[in-house]
Design a protein around this motif. Structure first.
Motif, short mmCIF file in Angstrom:
data_model
loop_
_atom_site.label_atom_id
_atom_site.label_comp_id
_atom_site.label_asym_id
_atom_site.label_seq_id
_atom_site.Cartn_x
_atom_site.Cartn_y
_atom_site.Cartn_z
N MET A 1 0.82 -1.20 0.00
CA MET A 1 0.00 0.00 0.00
C MET A 1 0.87 1.26 0.00
SD MET A 1 -3.08 0.83 2.59
CE MET A 1 -3.99 2.31 2.47
N HIS A 2 1.85 1.28 0.88
CA HIS A 2 2.76 2.42 0.95
C HIS A 2 4.18 1.98 0.61
CE1 HIS A 2 -0.45 4.68 2.77
NE2 HIS A 2 -0.56 3.81 3.74
N ASP A 3 4.28 1.11 -0.39
CA ASP A 3 5.57 0.53 -0.74
C ASP A 3 6.61 1.59 -1.12
OD1 ASP A 3 4.52 -1.98 -0.28
OD2 ASP A 3 4.04 -2.31 -2.40
N ASP A 4 6.16 2.64 -1.82
CA ASP A 4 7.09 3.70 -2.21
C ASP A 4 7.64 4.43 -0.99
OD1 ASP A 4 4.47 4.70 -1.80
OD2 ASP A 4 4.95 6.54 -2.90
N LEU A 5 6.79 4.72 -0.01
CA LEU A 5 7.25 5.39 1.21
C LEU A 5 8.20 4.50 2.00
CD1 LEU A 5 4.12 7.22 2.67
CD2 LEU A 5 6.22 8.24 1.81
N ILE A 6 7.88 3.22 2.07
CA ILE A 6 8.73 2.29 2.82
C ILE A 6 10.09 2.17 2.15
CG2 ILE A 6 8.98 -0.12 3.52
CD1 ILE A 6 5.83 -0.01 3.83
N ALA A 7 10.11 2.11 0.83
CA ALA A 7 11.38 2.05 0.09
C ALA A 7 12.18 3.32 0.34
CB ALA A 7 11.11 1.88 -1.40
N ARG A 8 11.52 4.46 0.38
CA ARG A 8 12.21 5.72 0.65
C ARG A 8 12.74 5.75 2.08
NH1 ARG A 8 8.00 10.02 -0.89
NH2 ARG A 8 9.43 11.33 0.30
N CYS A 9 11.98 5.20 3.03
CA CYS A 9 12.47 5.12 4.42
C CYS A 9 13.73 4.26 4.48
CB CYS A 9 11.40 4.51 5.33
SG CYS A 9 10.04 5.61 5.73
N ARG A 10 13.69 3.13 3.81
CA ARG A 10 14.86 2.24 3.79
C ARG A 10 16.08 2.94 3.22
NH1 ARG A 10 11.69 -3.28 2.01
NH2 ARG A 10 11.25 -3.97 4.13
N ALA A 11 15.85 3.90 2.33
CA ALA A 11 16.94 4.66 1.73
C ALA A 11 17.36 5.85 2.60
CB ALA A 11 16.53 5.16 0.34
N GLY A 12 16.66 6.05 3.73
CA GLY A 12 17.03 7.11 4.66
C GLY A 12 16.35 8.44 4.44
N LYS A 55 14.06 1.33 12.97
CA LYS A 55 15.36 0.67 13.07
C LYS A 55 15.35 -0.71 12.42
CE LYS A 55 17.39 2.74 17.19
NZ LYS A 55 17.81 2.49 18.58
N ASN A 56 14.19 -1.37 12.46
CA ASN A 56 14.08 -2.74 11.96
C ASN A 56 13.28 -2.83 10.66
OD1 ASN A 56 15.42 -4.20 14.21
ND2 ASN A 56 13.82 -3.19 15.38
N LEU A 57 13.26 -1.77 9.91
CA LEU A 57 12.47 -1.72 8.68
C LEU A 57 12.91 -2.79 7.69
CD1 LEU A 57 10.10 -0.04 7.81
CD2 LEU A 57 11.68 1.55 6.74
N GLU A 58 14.16 -3.18 7.74
CA GLU A 58 14.64 -4.23 6.83
C GLU A 58 13.96 -5.57 7.09
OE1 GLU A 58 16.47 -3.68 4.14
OE2 GLU A 58 16.46 -1.57 4.71
N SER A 59 13.46 -5.78 8.31
CA SER A 59 12.81 -7.05 8.62
C SER A 59 11.34 -7.07 8.18
CB SER A 59 12.92 -7.36 10.11
OG SER A 59 12.13 -6.47 10.86
N TYR A 60 10.81 -5.93 7.74
CA TYR A 60 9.44 -5.91 7.22
C TYR A 60 9.43 -6.56 5.84
CZ TYR A 60 5.20 -4.17 5.03
OH TYR A 60 4.00 -4.10 4.37
N ARG A 61 8.66 -7.63 5.71
CA ARG A 61 8.68 -8.43 4.49
C ARG A 61 7.46 -8.25 3.60
NH1 ARG A 61 13.44 -8.50 4.68
NH2 ARG A 61 14.59 -9.86 6.06
N ALA A 62 6.52 -7.43 3.99
CA ALA A 62 5.32 -7.15 3.20
C ALA A 62 4.42 -8.36 3.03
CB ALA A 62 5.68 -6.54 1.85
N ASP A 63 4.56 -9.38 3.89
CA ASP A 63 3.63 -10.50 3.85
C ASP A 63 2.32 -10.11 4.55
OD1 ASP A 63 5.01 -10.42 6.22
OD2 ASP A 63 5.22 -12.59 6.44
N ALA A 64 2.38 -9.07 5.35
CA ALA A 64 1.19 -8.44 5.95
C ALA A 64 1.28 -6.96 5.60
CB ALA A 64 1.18 -8.63 7.46
N THR A 65 0.21 -6.22 5.83
CA THR A 65 0.29 -4.79 5.55
C THR A 65 1.26 -4.14 6.53
OG1 THR A 65 -1.50 -4.20 7.06
CG2 THR A 65 -2.11 -4.73 4.77
N PHE A 66 1.79 -3.00 6.15
CA PHE A 66 2.70 -2.28 7.05
C PHE A 66 1.98 -1.92 8.33
CE2 PHE A 66 4.70 1.51 8.78
CZ PHE A 66 6.00 1.07 8.90
#
Length: 88
Positions: A1-12, A55-66
């Motif tokens: 749903m917010h994949d673009d925002l999550i990707a941007r968060c992962r990028a800092g 801090k643990n955003l890398e462990s979010y796997r998108a198998d459930a909603t954010f």
């Protein structure tokens, strides 16, 4: 749903962190307040939950909603607040 925002968060991207926070903070506060029963405790649990989630955003796997993933963190942090309160 917010994949673009999550990707941007992962990028800092700080703006993405802020936007995610604004999207979920009110609902997650309500979840925490229902568990803790105190506004200050709910705010503490909410802050801890967002710090932990970011801090643990890398462990979010998108198998459930954010939101569901974040809610689980909020519930756990709220329960920890109750345990801490019980020991005090």
């Amino acid at each position: 749903m917010h994949d673009d925002l999550i990707a941007r968060c992962r990028a800092g991207d700080r703006d993405a962190y802020y936007r995610i926070y604004k999207l979920y903070a009110r609902a997650m506060y309500n979840v925490s307040f229902r568990i803790t029963g105190r506004g200050a405790d709910a705010e503490d649990a909410l802050q801890d939950a967002f710090i932990s989630a970011f801090k643990n955003l890398e462990s979010y796997r998108a198998d459930a909603t954010f939101g569901a993933w974040l809610r689980r963190i909020v519930v756990n942090k709220s329960i920890n607040v109750l345990k801490k309160r019980k020991h005090e």
